[in-house]
Design a protein around this motif. Structure first.
Motif, short mmCIF file in Angstrom:
data_model
loop_
_atom_site.label_atom_id
_atom_site.label_comp_id
_atom_site.label_asym_id
_atom_site.label_seq_id
_atom_site.Cartn_x
_atom_site.Cartn_y
_atom_site.Cartn_z
N TYR A 97 1.11 -3.71 -20.65
CA TYR A 97 0.07 -3.96 -19.32
C TYR A 97 0.93 -4.21 -18.37
O TYR A 97 1.77 -5.02 -18.23
N TYR A 98 0.59 -3.50 -17.24
CA TYR A 98 1.11 -3.64 -16.00
C TYR A 98 0.38 -4.28 -14.88
O TYR A 98 -0.71 -3.92 -14.81
N CYS A 99 1.09 -4.98 -13.79
CA CYS A 99 0.62 -5.66 -12.85
C CYS A 99 0.88 -4.88 -11.62
O CYS A 99 2.05 -4.34 -11.60
N ALA A 100 -0.19 -4.79 -10.86
CA ALA A 100 0.39 -3.90 -9.63
C ALA A 100 -0.41 -4.83 -8.40
O ALA A 100 -1.17 -5.58 -8.51
N GLN A 101 0.29 -4.40 -7.16
CA GLN A 101 -0.05 -5.03 -5.95
C GLN A 101 -0.17 -3.96 -4.85
O GLN A 101 0.58 -3.04 -4.70
N GLY A 102 -1.41 -4.11 -4.03
CA GLY A 102 -1.73 -2.90 -3.03
C GLY A 102 -1.82 -3.69 -1.87
O GLY A 102 -2.55 -4.73 -1.65
N SER A 103 -1.75 -2.82 -0.53
CA SER A 103 -1.81 -3.29 0.76
C SER A 103 -2.70 -2.83 1.59
O SER A 103 -2.77 -3.49 2.79
N LYS A 104 -3.23 -1.61 1.05
CA LYS A 104 -4.09 -1.10 2.09
C LYS A 104 -5.70 -1.64 2.69
O LYS A 104 -6.20 -1.76 1.52
N TYR A 105 -5.52 -2.40 3.62
CA TYR A 105 -7.01 -3.29 4.13
C TYR A 105 -7.98 -2.12 3.74
O TYR A 105 -8.06 -0.95 4.26
N GLY A 106 -9.16 -2.69 3.34
CA GLY A 106 -10.30 -1.64 3.06
C GLY A 106 -10.34 -1.10 1.98
O GLY A 106 -11.07 -0.09 1.85
N SER A 107 -9.43 -0.88 0.82
CA SER A 107 -9.40 -0.21 -0.27
C SER A 107 -10.67 -0.11 -0.99
O SER A 107 -11.07 -1.28 -1.37
N SER A 108 -11.23 0.77 -1.44
CA SER A 108 -12.50 0.74 -2.05
C SER A 108 -12.20 0.49 -3.48
O SER A 108 -11.08 0.43 -3.93
N MET A 109 -12.87 0.03 -4.37
CA MET A 109 -12.74 -0.10 -5.85
C MET A 109 -12.59 1.00 -6.45
O MET A 109 -11.71 0.97 -7.38
N TYR A 110 -12.94 2.21 -5.90
CA TYR A 110 -12.45 3.53 -6.68
C TYR A 110 -10.93 3.60 -6.33
O TYR A 110 -10.16 3.88 -7.23
N ASP A 111 -10.50 3.52 -5.04
CA ASP A 111 -8.95 3.44 -4.84
C ASP A 111 -8.33 2.68 -5.59
O ASP A 111 -7.08 2.94 -6.13
N LEU A 112 -8.57 1.47 -5.76
CA LEU A 112 -8.11 0.53 -6.55
C LEU A 112 -8.06 0.45 -8.07
O LEU A 112 -7.66 -0.41 -9.08
N SER A 113 -8.94 1.66 -8.56
CA SER A 113 -8.96 2.05 -10.05
C SER A 113 -7.88 3.08 -10.41
O SER A 113 -7.87 3.32 -11.56
N ARG A 114 -7.06 3.44 -9.31
CA ARG A 114 -6.14 4.48 -9.40
C ARG A 114 -4.78 3.88 -9.16
O ARG A 114 -4.74 3.21 -8.28
N PRO A 115 -3.63 4.43 -9.97
CA PRO A 115 -2.31 3.97 -9.60
C PRO A 115 -1.90 4.12 -8.26
O PRO A 115 -1.30 3.30 -7.63
N GLU A 116 -2.64 5.23 -7.41
CA GLU A 116 -2.11 5.42 -6.26
C GLU A 116 -2.63 4.46 -5.24
O GLU A 116 -2.02 4.55 -4.38
N GLY A 117 -3.43 3.74 -5.53
CA GLY A 117 -3.92 2.55 -4.82
C GLY A 117 -2.96 1.48 -4.71
O GLY A 117 -3.35 0.37 -3.89
N TYR A 118 -1.88 1.43 -5.20
CA TYR A 118 -0.97 0.24 -5.30
C TYR A 118 0.44 0.68 -4.80
O TYR A 118 1.03 1.98 -5.01
N ASP A 119 1.09 -0.23 -4.13
CA ASP A 119 2.54 -0.20 -3.61
C ASP A 119 3.50 -0.57 -4.70
O ASP A 119 4.70 0.05 -4.79
#
Length: 131
Positions: A97-119
């Motif tokens: 299990y991996y934890c991830a953090q993303g910074s793009k304001y307004g990211s959709s839930m679709y964006d945040l369901s993909r690894p590319e949505g995180y920094d």
């Protein structure tokens, strides 16, 4: 430099519970999206849960269908920590299990369901569920 450190993994019997934690450092925690992914042996990394920041102190949670109703994501901004409470565990939940953090304001839930949505990503923690 952002650092994410997961903890709480281990071996548990089917039907049991575990609570994963991810401690973040390096930048303001409360205004970033947090997510959990998992990767089983021989499989691609898969979305588990996301905790999206919208504005102020408003957050939204989203879950993969496979964990909906069993897992809960939450955060403690005072401690810069995100948790994943996992109940009714099944052998098919076995994974790193991996934890991830993303910074793009307004990211959709679709964006945040993909690894590319995180920094940033943690190093992972092993969860093994025995039958």
């Amino acid at each position: 430099q952002v650092q994410l450190v997961e903890s709480g993994g281990g071996l548990v019997q089917a039907g049991g519970s575990l609570r994963l934690s991810c401690a973040a450092s390096g930048r303001t925690f409360s205004t970033y999206h947090m997510g959990w992914f998992r990767q089983a042996a021989g499989k691609e990394r898969a979305f588990v849960a996301a905790h999206a920041w919208r504005r102020g102190s408003t957050y939204y949670a989203n879950y993969a269908d496979s964990v909906q109703g069993r897992f809960t994501i939450s955060r403690d901004n005072a401690k810069n920590t995100v948790h994943l409470q996992m109940n009714s565990l099944k052998p098919e939940d076995t994974a790193v299990y991996y934890c991830a953090q993303g910074s793009k304001y307004g990211s959709s839930m679709y964006d945040l369901s993909r690894p590319e949505g995180y920094d940033y990503w943690g190093q992972g923690t092993q969860v093994t569920v025995s039958s």
